[in-house]
Write a protein that holds these residues in place. Structure first.
Motif, PDB file in Angstrom:
ATOM      1  N   ASN A   1     -13.550  -0.707  -5.384  1.00  0.00           N
ATOM      2  CA  ASN A   1     -12.127  -0.212  -5.946  1.00  0.00           C
ATOM      3  C   ASN A   1     -11.439   1.040  -5.076  1.00  0.00           C
ATOM      4  O   ASN A   1     -10.553   1.037  -5.001  1.00  0.00           O
ATOM      5  CB  ASN A   1     -12.538   0.418  -7.456  1.00  0.00           C
TER       6      ASN A   1
ATOM      7  N   GLU B   1      -8.114   1.445  -3.003  1.00  0.00           N
ATOM      8  CA  GLU B   1      -7.158   2.837  -3.509  1.00  0.00           C
ATOM      9  C   GLU B   1      -6.743   3.470  -1.763  1.00  0.00           C
ATOM     10  O   GLU B   1      -5.704   3.783  -1.858  1.00  0.00           O
ATOM     11  CB  GLU B   1      -7.823   3.709  -4.284  1.00  0.00           C
TER      12      GLU B   1
ATOM     13  N   MET C   1      -6.622   1.736   1.206  1.00  0.00           N
ATOM     14  CA  MET C   1      -5.875   0.932   1.833  1.00  0.00           C
ATOM     15  C   MET C   1      -4.804   0.264   1.015  1.00  0.00           C
ATOM     16  O   MET C   1      -4.498   0.576  -0.180  1.00  0.00           O
ATOM     17  CB  MET C   1      -6.717  -0.140   2.521  1.00  0.00           C
TER      18      MET C   1
ATOM     19  N   PRO D   1      -3.437  -2.097  -1.059  1.00  0.00           N
ATOM     20  CA  PRO D   1      -4.065  -3.143  -1.941  1.00  0.00           C
ATOM     21  C   PRO D   1      -3.475  -4.373  -2.212  1.00  0.00           C
ATOM     22  O   PRO D   1      -4.037  -5.457  -2.118  1.00  0.00           O
ATOM     23  CB  PRO D   1      -4.199  -2.639  -3.412  1.00  0.00           C
TER      24      PRO D   1
ATOM     25  N   THR E   1      -9.861  -8.984  -3.771  1.00  0.00           N
ATOM     26  CA  THR E   1     -11.273  -9.116  -4.167  1.00  0.00           C
ATOM     27  C   THR E   1     -11.438 -10.363  -4.909  1.00  0.00           C
ATOM     28  O   THR E   1     -10.846 -10.923  -5.760  1.00  0.00           O
ATOM     29  CB  THR E   1     -11.196  -8.059  -5.344  1.00  0.00           C
TER      30      THR E   1
ATOM     31  N   ARG F   1      -5.675   1.340 -12.002  1.00  0.00           N
ATOM     32  CA  ARG F   1      -7.019   1.539 -11.733  1.00  0.00           C
ATOM     33  C   ARG F   1      -7.811   2.223 -12.911  1.00  0.00           C
ATOM     34  O   ARG F   1      -9.193   2.056 -12.946  1.00  0.00           O
ATOM     35  CB  ARG F   1      -6.954   2.504 -10.548  1.00  0.00           C
TER      36      ARG F   1
ATOM     37  N   TYR G   1     -11.115 -10.099 -14.075  1.00  0.00           N
ATOM     38  CA  TYR G   1      -9.767  -9.739 -13.833  1.00  0.00           C
ATOM     39  C   TYR G   1      -9.092  -9.976 -12.455  1.00  0.00           C
ATOM     40  O   TYR G   1     -10.041 -10.018 -11.444  1.00  0.00           O
ATOM     41  CB  TYR G   1      -9.661  -8.333 -14.207  1.00  0.00           C
TER      42      TYR G   1
ATOM     43  N   PHE H   1       2.647   4.882   3.239  1.00  0.00           N
ATOM     44  CA  PHE H   1       3.013   3.648   3.199  1.00  0.00           C
ATOM     45  C   PHE H   1       3.715   3.118   1.656  1.00  0.00           C
ATOM     46  O   PHE H   1       4.197   2.074   1.594  1.00  0.00           O
ATOM     47  CB  PHE H   1       1.458   2.800   3.208  1.00  0.00           C
TER      48      PHE H   1
END
Lengths: 493, 493
Positions: free
Chosen positions: A59, A63, A65, A67, A72, B312, B323, B427
């Motif tokens: 997780n 955060e 990089m 996402p 995943t 998150r 998920y 970014f």
């Protein structure tokens, strides 16, 4: 190999902050640079002792990089859809495109971990499973997938303390899964399994990195370092355990020249035979045991050899809901951003279903070889990759037949001219066909070598004269029916 | 309406040959022209009396046209994967891309046919099912899918003769399915059902064409004519029964202005609340009855409102295997070649699973509206299309929450500047963000109208002040937990 991790090293908050600032910037930069690489993807496998916090760490990576370019990929027990296909199907399906990163939970190591954690693991079975994993990773690595494998590890004491702490508070107890509790009891077995697995599957192209996980800060920073080091690699590592499935044979024989091109069937006989074979095919695919099998037919052959017509004679006897025909032509831009076999893995039928390929994965060693789209190293390697792919299919219960419909050069010319004359066959003839015809001998050599290298007992080549379309159609049906009936009989015994 | 078909008209071989030559050339030409149309696809529904030979006819169409650009889409009883989603999910998933043609067997008419063929069909249920079909087809047609529906029909005598002839010969008996035998018995009921269905669902944008099917030649030629006429249409037919789900309200209220932007939570209280809500969420999604539900969260809000952080805090309590987070940005070229909602339908979770959208299908009435990517007619129609989409989800058991995280213009500016300063948040800020900011009021107006038109009881909007991130995060968790717990309780009762 676990000494350092089991010393449960820690980082101070100040040290961790310093690392974090540096790592986050560097990871982002590397990720963006990597997105520009059209030739490689990155696959990160998360494994290790349960309760070591690997979920939380991943997780955090998401955060740190961007996402949007990380996926995943979490796998549990196979779903019904997954269980009806070869074991690796779901992993092939989930591969990230080149430039992208995937993080895999519940990876292809699960069977190894489960066997290794038995009270008395079966060493032979472990070695067999490890061999399967090595073949898979070698194929991926040779086709542009960089692999990094993380083993999250901590000492027995630290693991017990972490789980106890979480369990004590009803608001954190849910973080401890049933699996975590089990691992807590069987720490020593899982540790031994891990050691065995890492020893058997650590390669240069798919290395294991052990992450000390007792301390959250240390775990995070070391994960970040490992990912940064992998994602910054300028070039793909050499594959140091390539696939080797078939031994190379001596000079292949000229199977195409050896065919009896005069073979033919009269119209009356054809009508009867066609009807009878179609009826047998119809009964075979409607047999109750067919739901434990599936059927894959791959059609290759010179242009205008009559693949489409032969396929229609087969599908005539099938239920439209149970088969899919996939016409194979040059890969799309999307398909080019995955390993070569990806687009064919996606089409593997579930048990009870039928997949027919009008041209196939053999394009790699035919058109791609002859036209120079694939480098020699790529198409030479493809024989083994294809044999391995087909073995996985047939191991799962797929009845796999490969047909080469062969016409002579004269007959092809006659059919090309015929197509040009017909207003509704014109679309079937393109400048490509004439171009390929000029390379007749190169294609024949490629085909003969392909037969020699990929004519396996589980997935045989049927090389048929198709100068007479009726003869070819009846032969295709007959071979398919005989293979299916034999497989149904074998299922019964 | 069946008079002509039940007179079982025939064609001579000579007539059929003449038609065939003309049709094949024209169909191919039209198909190639149509492939160049980036805005429309063609969906052909094959239905009618079983045993009328529709399968054989469709095979023939594949032979006449270029089969590489036609997909046969055959559906049977829903698979496990399909049954875990709304009924129309599998049809959305299988839509052909623009330029392409799909032929559907076992279409969305199956429930209607099955009900209509009962001894005593329930008229109310029939009307309801027909209404669902009309909504679906109107949505497709308004979004570039041309629909042609073929009803293959023949007289009772002709049907009996055809089935008897096939059954007599063991080599052709397999062509008669169990379904065909049943229809033979219940011809009158299926005929009545067909009449009712055609009457209720014949529209200009999705017309029924009845194909006389007793004679193979006539059946083939008439099918070819119908397809040719559809595929040659220069422009999309007007949608003559548009969706109308919500009544238009009066001027929308300014919900964004009405928020209490001072709402905040202290750090200590936040830590406790966060932990408690996460624990309740963790328990709710692990509840045994959750496997009969699923959870969809859609996050919208101004740039830098803190969607990612809120997401998150939710996923922290979830099992990574259950998920998927979908970040939504501008559609890809592939996505643009399908109806607007297609890419969201593909992400609908199975029962027991969770889907989180970081931005969502509301882009149609927000960015696409404000930036002018969607024509006014398109985004105005989208409110109803979206309400209908969401209703189908919640009917199936999806607990659906939509969050708007609202920040004030000043707070956004502060966050943009903060992001520009941070080496690892850079970014997250792009020229687009500044551009959108300049259109602050246009976006606020679009959001307020969206709330007014799509705040439905089954899929409510939660508009939250996010000037204080802690307040927003706790609110998101709390609303989600309360909705889930209520749904679990309702499942029990």
């Amino acid at each position: 190999m676990f000494e350092e991790a089991e010393s449960d090293p820690t980082l101070t908050a100040a040290e961790a902050d310093r690392h974090e600032a540096r790592l986050r910037t560097a990871l982002l930069k590397a990720q963006y640079a990597r997105l520009q690489d059209p030739k490689r993807s990155l696959l990160i496998v998360a494994a290790g002792i349960d309760g070591a916090g690997k979920g939380a760490t991943i997780n955090l990576l998401n955060e740190w990089m961007d996402p949007r370019h990380i996926r995943t990929l979490a796998f549990g027990l196979p779903t019904v859809t997954e269980a009806a296909r070869p074991d690796l199907w779901r992993y092939w399906n989930a591969l990230p495109a080149n430039g992208r990163t995937g993080i895999v939970f519940g990876s292809w190591y699960m069977p190894l971990v489960m066997e290794g954690a038995q009270k008395h693991p079966n060493a032979e079975k472990m070695a067999e499973l490890a061999e399967e994993v090595l073949r898979f990773e070698a194929t991926l690595a040779a086709n542009g997938v960089q692999i990094l494998k993380l083993w999250f590890h901590l000492s027995k004491d630290a693991q017990h303390q972490r789980v106890d702490r979480l369990l004590k508070d009803p608001d954190t107890a849910w973080q401890v899964t049933t699996q975590d509790r089990k691992v807590r009891k069987h720490y020593d077995q899982i540790r031994a399994a891990g050691m065995d697995i890492i020893n058997q599957t650590h390669t240069r192209h798919a290395p294991w990195v052990i992450i000390p996980s007792a301390d959250e800060r240390m775990r995070t920073v070391r994960t970040g370092e490992a990912v940064l080091s992998a994602i910054s690699r300028a070039s793909a590592p050499r594959v140091d355990r390539p696939l080797r499935i078939v031994s190379r044979r001596a000079k292949p024989s000229d199977r195409l020249a050896g065919l009896d091109y005069a073979a033919h069937i009269e119209k009356d006989e054809y009508d009867t035979e066609l009807r009878q074979w179609q009826a047998r095919l119809a009964r075979a695919v409607r047999h109750k045991r067919f739901k434990d099998l599936s059927l894959v037919l791959a059609f290759e052959g010179q242009d205008a050899a009559g693949k489409g017509g032969a396929i229609r004679r087969v599908t005539h006897a099938l239920d439209a809901r149970r088969y899919v025909i996939t016409p194979v032509s040059a890969p799309t831009a999307e398909e080019l951003s995955y390993p070569y076999l990806w687009r064919f893995w996606r089409k593997v039928p579930a048990l009870g279903d039928i997949a027919i390929f009008d041209r196939s994965w053999y394009g790699r060693v035919l058109a791609e070889r002859v036209e120079g789209y694939a480098a020699p190293a790529d198409w030479k390697r493809a024989y083994d990759e294809i044999n391995d792919f087909e073995r996985q299919l047939t191991d799962q219960g797929v009845v796999l037949l490969k047909f080469w419909l062969a016409v002579t050069k004269d007959e092809q010319l006659r059919r090309f001219r015929d197509r040009e004359q017909s207003p509704f066959k014109q679309f079937k003839i393109t400048p490509d066909d004439w171009r390929n015809r000029r390379k007749w001998n190169a294609y024949a050599d490629a085909a003969n070598e392909m037969f020699a290298r990929t004519d396996t007992p589980n997935a045989p080549w049927h090389v048929l004269s198709a100068n007479d379309k009726r003869h070819a159609r009846v032969s295709v049906l007959a071979q398919t029916v005989l293979a299916l009936e034999a497989a149904l009989k074998k299922k019964k015994d």
